[in-house]
Design a protein around this motif. Structure first.
Motif, short mmCIF file in Angstrom:
data_model
loop_
_atom_site.label_atom_id
_atom_site.label_comp_id
_atom_site.label_asym_id
_atom_site.label_seq_id
_atom_site.Cartn_x
_atom_site.Cartn_y
_atom_site.Cartn_z
N PHE A 109 0.79 -1.20 0.06
CA PHE A 109 0.05 0.10 -0.02
C PHE A 109 0.83 1.28 0.22
O PHE A 109 0.49 2.27 -0.42
CB PHE A 109 -0.81 0.07 1.33
N LYS A 110 2.05 1.11 0.43
CA LYS A 110 3.11 2.42 0.39
C LYS A 110 3.06 2.94 -0.90
O LYS A 110 3.42 4.09 -1.06
CB LYS A 110 4.21 2.05 0.98
N ASP A 111 2.94 1.96 -1.96
CA ASP A 111 3.24 2.49 -3.31
C ASP A 111 2.23 3.81 -3.66
O ASP A 111 2.54 4.90 -4.47
CB ASP A 111 3.10 1.58 -4.40
N ILE A 112 1.15 3.54 -2.90
CA ILE A 112 0.16 4.84 -3.52
C ILE A 112 0.69 5.94 -3.20
O ILE A 112 0.16 7.12 -3.91
CB ILE A 112 -1.38 4.15 -2.78
N ALA A 113 1.15 6.37 -1.91
CA ALA A 113 1.61 7.30 -1.43
C ALA A 113 3.14 7.82 -2.03
O ALA A 113 3.27 8.85 -2.32
CB ALA A 113 1.63 7.45 0.15
N LEU A 114 3.83 6.67 -2.19
CA LEU A 114 5.35 6.85 -2.59
C LEU A 114 5.53 7.19 -3.98
O LEU A 114 6.63 7.97 -4.20
CB LEU A 114 6.41 5.98 -1.79
N GLN A 115 4.78 6.64 -4.83
CA GLN A 115 4.74 6.86 -6.30
C GLN A 115 4.48 8.43 -6.22
O GLN A 115 5.18 9.41 -7.19
CB GLN A 115 4.08 5.93 -7.20
N PHE A 116 3.65 8.87 -5.82
CA PHE A 116 3.28 10.33 -6.01
C PHE A 116 4.36 11.17 -5.16
O PHE A 116 4.58 12.25 -5.64
CB PHE A 116 1.60 10.46 -5.08
#
Length: 462
Positions: A109-116
């Protein structure tokens, strides 16, 4: 929209300045000076939007200093490499809904914030002709998601600390097999709390922070929390359209309090969440706090859900700010007391407000395994151990008359040994993960000692 610190000594920041500051210079955490309130009409107007368009609508209310077209481009690029068209699909399974948050490049789930955040950093650094050295601590998924968010990007180095031997083998491989020149993995000889404490102490050295242009990717960075607010809106829209329900319960497997705090913000904005259910494993400081007001440090237990093996929940200070009626002086006093005594004390009224804002339970490893097994036998659906904690606690705490949404925070293949122990089956590894075992690795083992970490940063900073 302006931003202020929970400790009151930093105020009037723009969104961009808040993102670049990360941890506030007074040691507090940054928050918007006001939370936007959405009317029912405004909520309804967004219910058919694709995920990236919904993200733009929500984030633009907080990022008012970035031109709309440029913000939209950052957001669209951030979700272009997810493997599901809906980005965070909602899957009905038995008596509940699974909000799958693991369709990004690192299957967490961290991808949702960290890609941004990675794209946002690159945009701001390029715009202002600046460089940055990111430093962060991870209990599992934050590290790889942060690394994948900024690997190869201009003007950025990233230093990620993880507790040596206490992340899953796949999680370690996802971090250490990224050999881009701007990526540095540090295996700290200690716990996640040791690593997180080192990061916070380094950020507290304002001269060092300024000299080496330090930036934060942990959920101490407001942009992390903000990006996660979006999927609470998305989950509500998907479930309400299917069921016609007026409210939902949401169960959140919780370690550092960032993900459930995003849900708290979404609820304050107007998402009709009946109960925010905080699910913990044996490291239950947050559950104890809500049940009885006992926020006191204990020994870290290494569990089957390692990303939640945390005793000091950094983001709790953000919620504390609201619990104390936005009184920054009181926050500062309570955090100083916590640093000295290892505990927070609450009034009877504050304890009641905690119970009003959150429901909670904790489960142990045996219950985690039993939940993975039973859910697989009943539905043919495999839960990762963190999601299993959320499912088990959600079923205990939710209202039977209200649809229950459980956040699925990682792909089960990232915890293959635990899944096999519970189900007898090896989860199917996505191709991107199966390739990692043959890749070159690069990491440095280092003592859990602040000055040694600082020396390493000095030697390798951009």
């Amino acid at each position: 929209m302006k931003y202020c610190s929970t400790r009151g000594q930093v105020q009037g920041l723009s969104f961009s300045d808040a993102v670049m500051m990360g941890l506030a210079d007074d040691g507090g955490l940054l928050l918007p000076e006001a939370i936007p309130q959405l009317s029912k009409q405004e909520l309804q107007s967004m219910d058919q939007l694709p995920y990236p368009d919904l993200a733009f609508k929500i984030i633009s209310k907080f990022a008012t200093d970035i031109p709309a077209a440029e913000l939209k481009e950052i957001i669209d690029r951030s979700y272009a490499n997810f493997d599901h068209a809906q980005i965070t699909p909602v899957i009905k399974q038995d008596d509940l809904y699974i909000l799958e948050l693991f369709h990004g490049p690192t299957f967490a789930f961290k991808d949702i914030a960290l890609q941004f955040l990675g794209n946002l950093f690159e945009y701001l650094l390029t715009k202002n002709s600046q460089k940055m050295n990111i430093i962060g601590a991870t209990s599992g998924d934050t590290g790889s998601a942060a690394i994948y968010g900024v690997r190869g990007k201009k003007n950025i180095n990233i230093f990620i600390l993880h507790p040596k031997g206490h992340v899953s083998p796949i999680q370690e491989l996802q971090m250490t097999t990224v050999t881009d020149e701007n990526v540095f993995n540090l295996a700290v000889e200690g716990t996640f709390d040791d690593a997180q404490s080192i990061v916070k102490e380094i950020f507290g050295d304002l001269q060092f922070k300024k000299q080496f242009s330090l930036g934060a990717v942990n959920s101490i960075n407001w942009a992390r929390v903000l990006a996660q607010v979006v999927y609470y809106f998305y989950a509500w829209y998907q479930v309400s359209q299917e069921t016609g329900a007026e409210q939902i319960d949401v169960s959140v497997p919780t370690g550092n309090f960032g993900d459930i705090f995003a849900g708290y913000i979404a609820k304050q904005m107007g998402v009709p969440i009946n109960q925010l259910i905080l699910a913990t494993n044996a490291n239950n400081i947050l559950s104890r706090c809500i049940k009885s007001g006992d926020y006191s440090m204990a020994e870290v237990h290494h569990s089957l859900s390692p990303s939640m093996d945390i005793q000091v929940a950094s983001n709790f200070e953000r919620y504390l700010y609201y619990l104390l009626d936005c009184n920054a002086q009181s926050v500062m006093q309570m955090m100083a007391s916590f640093k000295q005594n290892g505990r927070l004390d609450f009034t009877a009224d504050q304890k009641q407000r905690l119970k009003n804002d959150f429901s909670t339970s904790s489960i142990n490893d045996e219950e985690t395994l039993a939940t993975i097994k039973s859910f697989y036998l009943e539905n043919g659906y495999i839960l990762d151990p963190h999601t299993a904690v959320g499912v088990a606690v959600g079923r205990k705490e939710s209202n039977p008359q209200t649809p229950l949404v459980c956040l699925a925070t990682a792909h089960p293949a990232k915890f293959g040994d635990t899944v096999k122990k519970a189900t007898g089956q090896d989860p199917i590894l996505p191709e991107a993960l199966s390739k990692l075992t043959t890749c070159e690795k690069r990491l440095t083992t280092i003592p859990a000692e602040k000055n040694q970490v600082k020396d390493y940063i000095k030697e390798n900073a951009t």
